[in-house]
Design an enzyme around this catalytic site. Structure first.
Site, PDB file in Angstrom:
ATOM      1  N   CYS A  77       0.830  -1.210   0.000  1.00 31.86           N
ATOM      2  CA  CYS A  77       0.000   0.000   0.000  1.00 31.86           C
ATOM      3  C   CYS A  77       0.866   1.263   0.000  1.00 31.86           C
ATOM      4  O   CYS A  77       1.539   1.519  -0.982  1.00 31.86           O
ATOM      5  CB  CYS A  77      -0.988  -0.064   1.165  1.00 31.86           C
ATOM      6  SG  CYS A  77      -2.445   0.918   0.859  1.00 31.86           S
ATOM      7  N   HIS A 174      -3.095  -5.336   1.772  1.00 31.32           N
ATOM      8  CA  HIS A 174      -2.387  -5.518   3.058  1.00 31.32           C
ATOM      9  C   HIS A 174      -2.325  -6.969   3.525  1.00 31.32           C
ATOM     10  O   HIS A 174      -3.072  -7.350   4.438  1.00 31.32           O
ATOM     11  CB  HIS A 174      -3.108  -4.717   4.143  1.00 31.32           C
ATOM     12  CG  HIS A 174      -2.966  -3.249   4.044  1.00 31.32           C
ATOM     13  ND1 HIS A 174      -1.903  -2.563   4.572  1.00 31.32           N
ATOM     14  CD2 HIS A 174      -3.751  -2.334   3.475  1.00 31.32           C
ATOM     15  CE1 HIS A 174      -2.038  -1.274   4.336  1.00 31.32           C
ATOM     16  NE2 HIS A 174      -3.160  -1.102   3.666  1.00 31.32           N
ATOM     17  N   GLU A 176      -0.367  -8.240   5.540  1.00 29.34           N
ATOM     18  CA  GLU A 176       0.002  -8.283   6.964  1.00 29.34           C
ATOM     19  C   GLU A 176      -1.217  -8.172   7.880  1.00 29.34           C
ATOM     20  O   GLU A 176      -1.111  -8.388   9.083  1.00 29.34           O
ATOM     21  CB  GLU A 176       1.022  -7.172   7.283  1.00 29.34           C
ATOM     22  CG  GLU A 176       0.489  -5.742   7.309  1.00 29.34           C
ATOM     23  CD  GLU A 176       0.259  -5.125   5.918  1.00 29.34           C
ATOM     24  OE1 GLU A 176       0.351  -5.849   4.904  1.00 29.34           O
ATOM     25  OE2 GLU A 176      -0.022  -3.913   5.884  1.00 29.34           O
TER      26      GLU A 176
HETATM   27  N1  GLN Z   1      -3.681   6.381   1.249  1.00 30.89           N
HETATM   28  C1  GLN Z   1      -2.331   6.088   1.660  1.00 30.89           C
HETATM   29  C2  GLN Z   1      -1.314   6.841   0.793  1.00 30.89           C
HETATM   30  O1  GLN Z   1      -1.659   7.324  -0.271  1.00 30.89           O
HETATM   31  C3  GLN Z   1      -2.048   4.597   1.610  1.00 30.89           C
HETATM   32  C4  GLN Z   1      -2.991   3.850   2.528  1.00 30.89           C
HETATM   33  C5  GLN Z   1      -2.446   2.586   3.091  1.00 30.89           C
HETATM   34  O2  GLN Z   1      -1.232   2.369   3.143  1.00 30.89           O
HETATM   35  N2  GLN Z   1      -3.356   1.753   3.580  1.00 30.89           N
HETATM   36  O3  GLN Z   1      -0.204   6.948   1.171  1.00 30.89           O
END
Ligand code: GLN
Length: 192
Positions: A77, A174, A176
């Site tokens: 992410c 994710h 994790e």
């Molecule tokens: N919205 C976050 C970003 O743009 C990422 C979100 C996340 O890691 N769950 O950095």
């Protein structure tokens, strides 16, 4: 095998729990010297602008790039955004992986969702090939993969949510936050 987890901001603790659960030595990385002796590095979910600003403040940007040129790196992410070459806006990026990402592509926090994905690459660690239940939290989209980068997983509409380029792995979701350790085990095969 010893895997580091970038521990500046975000859900690094969950990655450490997962790594220890599958019997791997795991270490938090906050300073350049913490990279010594690691076989791979995971960069967690969180807020990519914050992670980039903190990495800049702790003089980690160049050491992280140098590490990534030698060793396996996985961004989940926000970590995937940080690993990318292009997030279509100004923020500190490692700029390693040939992916273009769109931050918050699915909308706001309330638009977070879970979905089962087909991830053929995971058959390397589990031949049964069960669908992978992926959790998206204000996730980015991998808009395009170029150069040596390959798509590993797509949504039913074809949009890319996981990619690999040699020893670099990017997931918009994710692993994790689940009990499914296949992605972590897959990353270990890349780091080994
Ligand atoms: N919205 C976050 C970003 O743009 C990422 C979100 C996340 O890691 N769950 O950095």
């Amino acid at each position: 095998m010893k895997i580091g987890v970038l521990a500046l901001q975000g859900d690094f603790a969950e990655h450490i729990v997962m790594l220890r659960r599958i019997g791997v030595e795991a270490a938090e990385v906050r300073l350049p010297e913490h990279l010594q002796g690691l076989d791979g590095l995971i960069m967690p979910g969180g807020e990519s602008t914050t992670i980039g600003k903190l990495a800049t403040a702790y003089q980690l940007m160049e050491p992280l790039r140098a590490f990534g040129r030698q060793k396996a790196m996985w961004g989940t992410c926000a970590g995937a955004i940080f690993l990318s070459k292009d997030a279509r806006r100004q923020q500190p990026l490692l700029g390693l992986m040939d992916i273009q990402v769109e931050r918050n592509a699915f909308g706001r926090q309330v638009d977070s969702f879970e979905i089962d994905l087909e991830v053929p690459a995971l058959r390397q660690v589990d031949p049964q090939g069960q669908p992978y239940h992926a959790i998206f939290i204000r996730a980015p989209l991998i808009e395009s993969v170029t150069g040596e980068a390959l798509a590993l997983a797509k949504l039913p509409d074809g949009r890319i949510v996981a990619a690999q380029q040699g020893r670099w792995l990017a997931t918009a979701f994710h692993p994790e936050l689940t009990l499914d350790d296949r992605f972590h085990r897959y990353f270990l095969t890349m780091a080994g």
